[in-house]
Enzyme design. Sequence first.
Site, PDB file in Angstrom:
ATOM      1  N   GLN A  48      52.307  22.119  19.671  1.00 37.77           N
ATOM      2  CA  GLN A  48      51.228  23.518  19.138  1.00 37.77           C
ATOM      3  C   GLN A  48      50.702  22.857  17.935  1.00 37.77           C
ATOM      4  O   GLN A  48      51.196  22.165  17.292  1.00 37.77           O
ATOM      5  CB  GLN A  48      52.594  24.461  18.656  1.00 37.77           C
ATOM      6  CG  GLN A  48      53.072  25.420  19.726  1.00 37.77           C
ATOM      7  CD  GLN A  48      54.503  24.707  20.256  1.00 37.77           C
ATOM      8  OE1 GLN A  48      55.312  23.836  19.618  1.00 37.77           O
ATOM      9  NE2 GLN A  48      54.958  25.516  21.366  1.00 37.77           N
ATOM     10  N   ASN A  70      49.482  27.227  21.164  1.00 41.52           N
ATOM     11  CA  ASN A  70      49.980  26.572  22.220  1.00 41.52           C
ATOM     12  C   ASN A  70      49.412  25.241  22.647  1.00 41.52           C
ATOM     13  O   ASN A  70      47.725  25.462  22.642  1.00 41.52           O
ATOM     14  CB  ASN A  70      50.711  27.195  23.293  1.00 41.52           C
ATOM     15  CG  ASN A  70      52.069  27.876  23.043  1.00 41.52           C
ATOM     16  OD1 ASN A  70      53.000  27.407  22.053  1.00 41.52           O
ATOM     17  ND2 ASN A  70      52.196  28.936  23.944  1.00 41.52           N
ATOM     18  N   CYS A 130      57.140  30.619  16.485  1.00 44.17           N
ATOM     19  CA  CYS A 130      57.718  29.073  16.840  1.00 44.17           C
ATOM     20  C   CYS A 130      58.788  28.908  15.766  1.00 44.17           C
ATOM     21  O   CYS A 130      58.426  28.614  14.881  1.00 44.17           O
ATOM     22  CB  CYS A 130      56.328  28.259  16.846  1.00 44.17           C
ATOM     23  SG  CYS A 130      57.111  26.564  17.289  1.00 44.17           S
ATOM     24  N   ASN A 158      60.673  25.924  15.325  1.00 45.53           N
ATOM     25  CA  ASN A 158      60.679  24.884  15.154  1.00 45.53           C
ATOM     26  C   ASN A 158      59.542  24.668  14.066  1.00 45.53           C
ATOM     27  O   ASN A 158      59.519  23.840  12.922  1.00 45.53           O
ATOM     28  CB  ASN A 158      60.433  23.929  16.166  1.00 45.53           C
ATOM     29  CG  ASN A 158      61.805  23.657  16.789  1.00 45.53           C
ATOM     30  OD1 ASN A 158      63.008  23.613  16.173  1.00 45.53           O
ATOM     31  ND2 ASN A 158      61.772  23.312  17.874  1.00 45.53           N
ATOM     32  N   HIS A 204      61.587  35.802  25.625  1.00 52.36           N
ATOM     33  CA  HIS A 204      62.462  34.847  26.260  1.00 52.36           C
ATOM     34  C   HIS A 204      63.270  35.622  27.380  1.00 52.36           C
ATOM     35  O   HIS A 204      63.749  36.831  27.195  1.00 52.36           O
ATOM     36  CB  HIS A 204      63.536  34.425  25.054  1.00 52.36           C
ATOM     37  CG  HIS A 204      62.620  33.396  24.209  1.00 52.36           C
ATOM     38  ND1 HIS A 204      62.778  31.874  24.532  1.00 52.36           N
ATOM     39  CD2 HIS A 204      62.022  33.472  23.254  1.00 52.36           C
ATOM     40  CE1 HIS A 204      62.088  31.460  23.565  1.00 52.36           C
ATOM     41  NE2 HIS A 204      61.554  32.415  22.629  1.00 52.36           N
ATOM     42  N   ASN A 245      58.963  32.777  27.996  1.00 53.81           N
ATOM     43  CA  ASN A 245      59.668  31.498  27.661  1.00 53.81           C
ATOM     44  C   ASN A 245      60.958  31.416  28.540  1.00 53.81           C
ATOM     45  O   ASN A 245      61.717  32.365  28.422  1.00 53.81           O
ATOM     46  CB  ASN A 245      60.151  31.286  26.246  1.00 53.81           C
ATOM     47  CG  ASN A 245      58.794  31.158  25.353  1.00 53.81           C
ATOM     48  OD1 ASN A 245      57.964  30.334  25.359  1.00 53.81           O
ATOM     49  ND2 ASN A 245      58.518  32.345  24.578  1.00 53.81           N
ATOM     50  N   GLU A 301      58.739  26.238  28.018  1.00 52.63           N
ATOM     51  CA  GLU A 301      58.133  26.955  27.182  1.00 52.63           C
ATOM     52  C   GLU A 301      56.759  27.610  27.567  1.00 52.63           C
ATOM     53  O   GLU A 301      56.022  26.847  27.907  1.00 52.63           O
ATOM     54  CB  GLU A 301      57.879  26.242  25.712  1.00 52.63           C
ATOM     55  CG  GLU A 301      57.471  27.061  24.471  1.00 52.63           C
ATOM     56  CD  GLU A 301      57.443  26.112  23.266  1.00 52.63           C
ATOM     57  OE1 GLU A 301      57.334  26.755  22.244  1.00 52.63           O
ATOM     58  OE2 GLU A 301      58.142  25.137  23.264  1.00 52.63           O
ATOM     59  N   CYS A 315      63.137  24.005  21.206  1.00 55.29           N
ATOM     60  CA  CYS A 315      62.610  25.302  21.144  1.00 55.29           C
ATOM     61  C   CYS A 315      63.424  26.093  20.396  1.00 55.29           C
ATOM     62  O   CYS A 315      64.488  26.757  20.508  1.00 55.29           O
ATOM     63  CB  CYS A 315      62.106  25.844  22.475  1.00 55.29           C
ATOM     64  SG  CYS A 315      61.322  27.636  22.314  1.00 55.29           S
ATOM     65  N   GLY A 316      62.787  26.470  19.032  1.00 57.50           N
ATOM     66  CA  GLY A 316      63.716  27.148  17.914  1.00 57.50           C
ATOM     67  C   GLY A 316      63.858  28.525  18.174  1.00 57.50           C
ATOM     68  O   GLY A 316      64.988  29.112  18.329  1.00 57.50           O
ATOM     69  N   THR A 317      62.686  29.310  18.939  1.00 54.73           N
ATOM     70  CA  THR A 317      63.112  30.706  19.397  1.00 54.73           C
ATOM     71  C   THR A 317      63.821  30.758  20.370  1.00 54.73           C
ATOM     72  O   THR A 317      64.526  31.642  20.614  1.00 54.73           O
ATOM     73  CB  THR A 317      61.705  31.195  19.581  1.00 54.73           C
ATOM     74  OG1 THR A 317      61.114  30.688  20.373  1.00 54.73           O
ATOM     75  CG2 THR A 317      60.875  31.235  17.935  1.00 54.73           C
ATOM     76  N   GLY A 318      63.793  29.833  21.485  1.00 49.55           N
ATOM     77  CA  GLY A 318      64.613  29.673  22.332  1.00 49.55           C
ATOM     78  C   GLY A 318      66.101  29.679  22.227  1.00 49.55           C
ATOM     79  O   GLY A 318      66.921  30.395  22.681  1.00 49.55           O
TER      80      GLY A 318
END
Length: 267
Positions: free
Chosen positions: A46, A64, A73, A75, A149, A180, A198, A207-210
């Site tokens: 990203q 992205n 995002c 991370n 997600h 995602n 992602e 993937c932090g949000t994942g």
Amino acid sequence: MAFRFHKMHGLGNDFVVIDARADALALTPAQARAIADRRTGVGCDQLIVMEPSTIADVRMRIWNADGGEVEACGNASRCVALLIGGGTIETLGGLLTGDTDGAQATVDMGAPRFGWGEIPLAYAMDTAFMPLAWEQLENPAAVNVGNPHVIFFVPDTDAVELERIGPEIEHDPIFPERVNVNVATVVSRGLIRLRVWERGVGLTQACGTGACATAVAAIRAGLVDGPVEVALPGGSLTIDWAPGRPIRMTGPATHVFTADADLARFG
């Protein structure tokens, strides 16, 4: 126009971070895609641009690798928190708060959203146990944590051909803004193993949000207790959440190097 950038990563999920708070930088999707290209550009999952904000310490914009601008995002949020020394971060997905402790950062990711229209989905259904399947992947949960997600709990994440089936799910018409794709294995009440396809990037080291969405879905289903460790290929994050509270994500953020580049070289 020359610009200075920071190369950073969170558990191998890597970023080009440009500080445009003092000097505005207008980027096109094609330029973002060119900068992210690993063969002919700088290379990253990203591209992040920090801009002035009227409601926070900084505004974070996210592109992205495919050149599409996205809402959140996790991370990258930790990396930005590290660069600014902690504070508030405005994103398209909402207002975040980050604190730093050495190379570790904790980000308050806000409250998860579960409504089918908030994910969003193309039509109404139960987002805790969706009546859908793609081959062996079935009955996922859906959570929006600033971006959409879908989470599948499976016996073995490594047995899923995520690089093949991930794009099919990402682009399924049930997800009008794409999605995602997370495949997770619950190891214990305190540990989840996770792999992520992602949106707009592909398979990623982390993937932090994942991790946030998966932990929330697992806690909501009674499979784990918070805080829970989420182990990704690039390393682990700690996610803490309880109903009615915001999600807190803790993990490392790494500054690799700083350099200058000429925007004209990227189209």
